[in-house]
Scaffold this active site. Sequence first.
Site, PDB file in Angstrom:
ATOM      1  N   ALA A   1       7.929 -17.951  59.078  1.00  0.00           N
ATOM      2  CA  ALA A   1       9.227 -17.267  59.085  1.00  0.00           C
ATOM      3  C   ALA A   1       9.564 -16.944  60.534  1.00  0.00           C
ATOM      4  O   ALA A   1       8.713 -16.445  61.280  1.00  0.00           O
ATOM      5  CB  ALA A   1       9.144 -15.990  58.271  1.00  0.00           C
TER       6      ALA A   1
ATOM      7  N   ASP B   1      13.163 -29.933  67.523  1.00  0.00           N
ATOM      8  CA  ASP B   1      12.851 -30.320  66.137  1.00  0.00           C
ATOM      9  C   ASP B   1      13.988 -31.165  65.568  1.00  0.00           C
ATOM     10  O   ASP B   1      13.747 -32.159  64.872  1.00  0.00           O
ATOM     11  CB  ASP B   1      12.650 -29.066  65.274  1.00  0.00           C
ATOM     12  CG  ASP B   1      11.534 -28.194  65.810  1.00  0.00           C
ATOM     13  OD1 ASP B   1      10.608 -28.747  66.438  1.00  0.00           O
ATOM     14  OD2 ASP B   1      11.592 -26.968  65.620  1.00  0.00           O
TER      15      ASP B   1
HETATM   16  O1  RIB Z   1      10.723 -25.305  67.651  1.00  0.00           O
HETATM   17  C1  RIB Z   1      11.100 -24.044  67.195  1.00  0.00           C
HETATM   18  C2  RIB Z   1      10.048 -23.456  66.314  1.00  0.00           C
HETATM   19  O2  RIB Z   1       8.891 -23.203  67.058  1.00  0.00           O
HETATM   20  C3  RIB Z   1      10.446 -22.150  65.698  1.00  0.00           C
HETATM   21  O3  RIB Z   1      11.035 -22.311  64.434  1.00  0.00           O
HETATM   22  C4  RIB Z   1       9.139 -21.361  65.666  1.00  0.00           C
HETATM   23  O4  RIB Z   1       8.724 -21.049  64.375  1.00  0.00           O
HETATM   24  C5  RIB Z   1       8.121 -22.214  66.400  1.00  0.00           C
HETATM   25  O5  RIB Z   1       7.270 -22.865  65.541  1.00  0.00           O
END
Ligand code: RIB
Length: 305
Positions: free
Chosen positions: A12, A255
């Site tokens: 989270a 991501d």
């Molecule tokens: O890349 C961003 C992510 O890095 C975030 O959502 C946080 O949880 C970390 O894992």
Amino acid sequence: MKTISILGIYVADLAFFADSIPIKGETILGKDFVIGPGGKGSNQAVAVAKAGGNAKFISKIGDDQFGKMAVKIYEDAGVDFTNVIQAKEHATGAAGILVNKVTGENAITVVPGAAGKITKCDIDIATPTIKNSSIFLTQLEAPIEVVEYALQIAKQNNVKTILNPAPAAKINDKVFQSIDYFTPNETEVSYYMGHAVNTIEDMEKASNQLLDKGIKNIIITLGSKGAFLKNEKHSYLIDAYDLKNKVVDTTGAGDAFNGGLAVALVEGLEIKEAIKFANIVGGLSTTKIGTANSMPLRSEIDNYL
Ligand code: RIB
């Protein structure tokens, strides 16, 4: 439909927005506080599904409130979570994210919790999912020996692999041969070189060293400057797409890029076009607050293609 299997963590995200990121010993007053689904692997799985890909996520969560938030986003986004183990004995992890509301920049501490307890045995159970996918995508937030093990299984089964080395950590030298696409940002590639990598010339040199280790394609993500690609045939910089929208939160942009890249490659785009697609997905994610919740839908991406 060709699938993309993703191994990584879910946590989270507890995000705090203020006019600056506090320095050591400083307390500042913030403006906003948001709780949402995060974790790089989970964000990438959501990015894949929202961009129109068939995402199968492999992870571990706790049987608690934060874990329920994971299930909700997978149901909403259409991520297959058959291989997400709900473990009663572990609590779901969390990330503390400090965001500069003016620039959108961030600083993160992540505690993987249940996802940090994933084992090689769990990967053995998920092996049919990895074997039957076209691309296997992972990062370095899950235990490193488990990530390396899964990468090798993917490679042995001729599944194309993407390793987003975030956060940067030491990788066993023989694992480099199992990586088709390596996607560090500037900080991460600097870690692997042992010195700062800033200029295009630095990136060329760094990529050559990584290619020599057996990686097939190096893609260095450069935020608003785009991405640098180097492989056996090509070496060039691909500009970021100017979306003309205000950047509000860059958390999760990497991501989004990796999820977008996987979708574009599965759809058969050439590497240059795939990176352009990924740049759009990454850029769009910075125009909304949050990480998994800021991943763009395919209809939004298509507006820019
Ligand atoms: O890349 C961003 C992510 O890095 C975030 O959502 C946080 O949880 C970390 O894992």
